[in-house]
Scaffold this motif. Sequence first.
Motif, PDB file in Angstrom:
ATOM      1  N   ALA A 190      -0.151   6.461  44.384  1.00  0.00           N
ATOM      2  CA  ALA A 190       0.845   7.209  45.364  1.00  0.00           C
ATOM      3  C   ALA A 190       0.071   8.371  46.280  1.00  0.00           C
ATOM      4  CB  ALA A 190       2.065   7.378  44.892  1.00  0.00           C
ATOM      5  N   LEU A 191      -0.681   9.105  45.102  1.00  0.00           N
ATOM      6  CA  LEU A 191      -1.350  10.365  45.751  1.00  0.00           C
ATOM      7  C   LEU A 191      -2.600  10.388  45.841  1.00  0.00           C
ATOM      8  CD1 LEU A 191       1.048  12.714  43.959  1.00  0.00           C
ATOM      9  CD2 LEU A 191       1.250  12.012  46.107  1.00  0.00           C
ATOM     10  N   LEU A 192      -3.357  11.109  46.632  1.00  0.00           N
ATOM     11  CA  LEU A 192      -4.916  11.160  46.587  1.00  0.00           C
ATOM     12  C   LEU A 192      -4.994  12.105  45.457  1.00  0.00           C
ATOM     13  CD1 LEU A 192      -5.774  11.904  50.257  1.00  0.00           C
ATOM     14  CD2 LEU A 192      -5.951   9.653  48.956  1.00  0.00           C
ATOM     15  N   GLU A 193      -4.313  12.969  45.026  1.00  0.00           N
ATOM     16  CA  GLU A 193      -4.836  13.965  43.816  1.00  0.00           C
ATOM     17  C   GLU A 193      -4.898  12.991  42.560  1.00  0.00           C
ATOM     18  OE1 GLU A 193      -2.198  16.468  46.567  1.00  0.00           O
ATOM     19  OE2 GLU A 193      -2.262  14.408  45.964  1.00  0.00           O
ATOM     20  N   ASN A 194      -4.299  11.950  42.659  1.00  0.00           N
ATOM     21  CA  ASN A 194      -4.141  11.032  41.295  1.00  0.00           C
ATOM     22  C   ASN A 194      -5.653  10.171  41.341  1.00  0.00           C
ATOM     23  OD1 ASN A 194      -3.707   7.831  40.189  1.00  0.00           O
ATOM     24  ND2 ASN A 194      -2.710   9.470  38.821  1.00  0.00           N
ATOM     25  N   VAL A 195      -5.873   9.856  42.664  1.00  0.00           N
ATOM     26  CA  VAL A 195      -7.079   9.072  42.814  1.00  0.00           C
ATOM     27  C   VAL A 195      -8.430   9.916  42.510  1.00  0.00           C
ATOM     28  CG1 VAL A 195      -8.625   7.735  44.488  1.00  0.00           C
ATOM     29  CG2 VAL A 195      -6.111   7.504  44.480  1.00  0.00           C
ATOM     30  N   GLU A 210     -22.751  17.803  34.341  1.00  0.00           N
ATOM     31  CA  GLU A 210     -22.181  19.174  34.035  1.00  0.00           C
ATOM     32  C   GLU A 210     -20.987  19.799  34.822  1.00  0.00           C
ATOM     33  OE1 GLU A 210     -25.171  22.314  33.197  1.00  0.00           O
ATOM     34  OE2 GLU A 210     -26.395  20.520  32.452  1.00  0.00           O
ATOM     35  N   HIS A 211     -20.764  19.336  36.088  1.00  0.00           N
ATOM     36  CA  HIS A 211     -19.757  19.538  36.889  1.00  0.00           C
ATOM     37  C   HIS A 211     -19.671  18.646  38.008  1.00  0.00           C
ATOM     38  CE1 HIS A 211     -17.639  22.090  40.043  1.00  0.00           C
ATOM     39  NE2 HIS A 211     -16.868  22.588  38.957  1.00  0.00           N
ATOM     40  N   ALA A 212     -18.576  18.462  38.436  1.00  0.00           N
ATOM     41  CA  ALA A 212     -18.369  17.210  39.773  1.00  0.00           C
ATOM     42  C   ALA A 212     -17.263  17.723  40.424  1.00  0.00           C
ATOM     43  CB  ALA A 212     -18.195  15.898  39.108  1.00  0.00           C
ATOM     44  N   ARG A 213     -17.433  17.379  41.638  1.00  0.00           N
ATOM     45  CA  ARG A 213     -16.366  17.596  42.992  1.00  0.00           C
ATOM     46  C   ARG A 213     -16.208  16.362  43.489  1.00  0.00           C
ATOM     47  NH1 ARG A 213     -17.266  22.587  46.757  1.00  0.00           N
ATOM     48  NH2 ARG A 213     -16.281  23.588  45.311  1.00  0.00           N
ATOM     49  N   VAL A 214     -15.009  16.001  43.680  1.00  0.00           N
ATOM     50  CA  VAL A 214     -14.662  14.808  44.350  1.00  0.00           C
ATOM     51  C   VAL A 214     -13.618  15.322  45.621  1.00  0.00           C
ATOM     52  CG1 VAL A 214     -13.425  12.677  44.364  1.00  0.00           C
ATOM     53  CG2 VAL A 214     -14.834  13.369  42.374  1.00  0.00           C
ATOM     54  N   LYS A 215     -14.264  14.736  46.603  1.00  0.00           N
ATOM     55  CA  LYS A 215     -13.261  15.003  47.857  1.00  0.00           C
ATOM     56  C   LYS A 215     -12.723  13.613  48.456  1.00  0.00           C
ATOM     57  CE  LYS A 215     -12.936  16.980  52.668  1.00  0.00           C
ATOM     58  NZ  LYS A 215     -13.851  17.707  53.561  1.00  0.00           N
ATOM     59  N   ILE A 216     -11.599  13.303  48.769  1.00  0.00           N
ATOM     60  CA  ILE A 216     -11.133  12.079  49.225  1.00  0.00           C
ATOM     61  C   ILE A 216     -10.135  12.529  50.649  1.00  0.00           C
ATOM     62  CG2 ILE A 216      -9.672  10.061  48.793  1.00  0.00           C
ATOM     63  CD1 ILE A 216      -9.852  10.246  45.891  1.00  0.00           C
ATOM     64  N   SER A 217     -10.642  11.800  51.573  1.00  0.00           N
ATOM     65  CA  SER A 217     -10.113  12.026  52.874  1.00  0.00           C
ATOM     66  C   SER A 217      -9.414  10.566  53.052  1.00  0.00           C
ATOM     67  CB  SER A 217     -10.977  12.365  54.023  1.00  0.00           C
ATOM     68  OG  SER A 217     -11.808  13.291  53.612  1.00  0.00           O
ATOM     69  N   LYS A 264      -7.557  13.256  59.703  1.00  0.00           N
ATOM     70  CA  LYS A 264      -7.843  13.007  58.361  1.00  0.00           C
ATOM     71  C   LYS A 264      -7.056  14.261  57.671  1.00  0.00           C
ATOM     72  CE  LYS A 264     -12.393  14.947  57.923  1.00  0.00           C
ATOM     73  NZ  LYS A 264     -13.764  14.408  57.704  1.00  0.00           N
ATOM     74  N   VAL A 265      -6.498  13.689  56.489  1.00  0.00           N
ATOM     75  CA  VAL A 265      -6.159  14.714  55.216  1.00  0.00           C
ATOM     76  C   VAL A 265      -6.983  14.431  54.014  1.00  0.00           C
ATOM     77  CG1 VAL A 265      -4.236  13.120  54.507  1.00  0.00           C
ATOM     78  CG2 VAL A 265      -3.955  15.442  54.030  1.00  0.00           C
ATOM     79  N   SER A 266      -7.299  15.753  53.459  1.00  0.00           N
ATOM     80  CA  SER A 266      -8.229  15.690  52.418  1.00  0.00           C
ATOM     81  C   SER A 266      -8.020  16.219  51.357  1.00  0.00           C
ATOM     82  CB  SER A 266      -9.600  16.164  52.736  1.00  0.00           C
ATOM     83  OG  SER A 266     -10.172  15.432  53.686  1.00  0.00           O
ATOM     84  N   VAL A 267      -7.984  15.915  50.061  1.00  0.00           N
ATOM     85  CA  VAL A 267      -7.848  16.641  48.671  1.00  0.00           C
ATOM     86  C   VAL A 267      -9.199  16.698  47.981  1.00  0.00           C
ATOM     87  CG1 VAL A 267      -6.835  16.348  46.367  1.00  0.00           C
ATOM     88  CG2 VAL A 267      -5.501  15.572  48.455  1.00  0.00           C
ATOM     89  N   THR A 268      -9.438  17.876  47.310  1.00  0.00           N
ATOM     90  CA  THR A 268     -10.725  18.200  46.702  1.00  0.00           C
ATOM     91  C   THR A 268     -10.315  18.737  44.952  1.00  0.00           C
ATOM     92  OG1 THR A 268     -11.715  18.805  48.513  1.00  0.00           O
ATOM     93  CG2 THR A 268     -12.746  19.410  46.319  1.00  0.00           C
ATOM     94  N   LEU A 269     -10.800  17.913  44.245  1.00  0.00           N
ATOM     95  CA  LEU A 269     -10.823  18.568  42.756  1.00  0.00           C
ATOM     96  C   LEU A 269     -11.977  18.376  42.224  1.00  0.00           C
ATOM     97  CD1 LEU A 269      -7.687  16.182  41.468  1.00  0.00           C
ATOM     98  CD2 LEU A 269      -7.833  18.504  42.360  1.00  0.00           C
TER      99      LEU A 269
END
Length: 116
Positions: A69-74, A90-97, A109-114
């Motif tokens: 349901a949410l990009l945060e979950n993905v 050691e460190h990872a960044r994921v951005k989904i748009s 687009k709308v994006s979430v980065t974790l």
Amino acid sequence: MGVIEVEGMKFYAYHGHFEAEKVVGNNFEVYVKIETDCSHAANSDNLDDALNYQALYECIKEEMKIPSALLENVAQRILDALHDKFPAIEHARVKISKMNPPMGGEIEKVSVTLER
């Protein structure tokens, strides 16, 4: 320390809160930035000593197939899978748009980065 970036991965998936998004789907773009020790691969020129980009992509592709349901979950699932499958990270960044989200206006687009 080294940085590996995989940019512009494109997927068609069924992530979204609204019922129509779950049925019709949408285009998504994923970007990942990985921090890892690249010194062994840099010296050996051997794929066995490197973080395999193809395996990285396949891991992300599998997570994108699972509707959320949410990009945060993905994004969180992708981070978890990457850290589980690639202990050298050691460190990872994921951005989904989400491209052209159904928000009642013209939005690229709308994006979430974790990151973790």
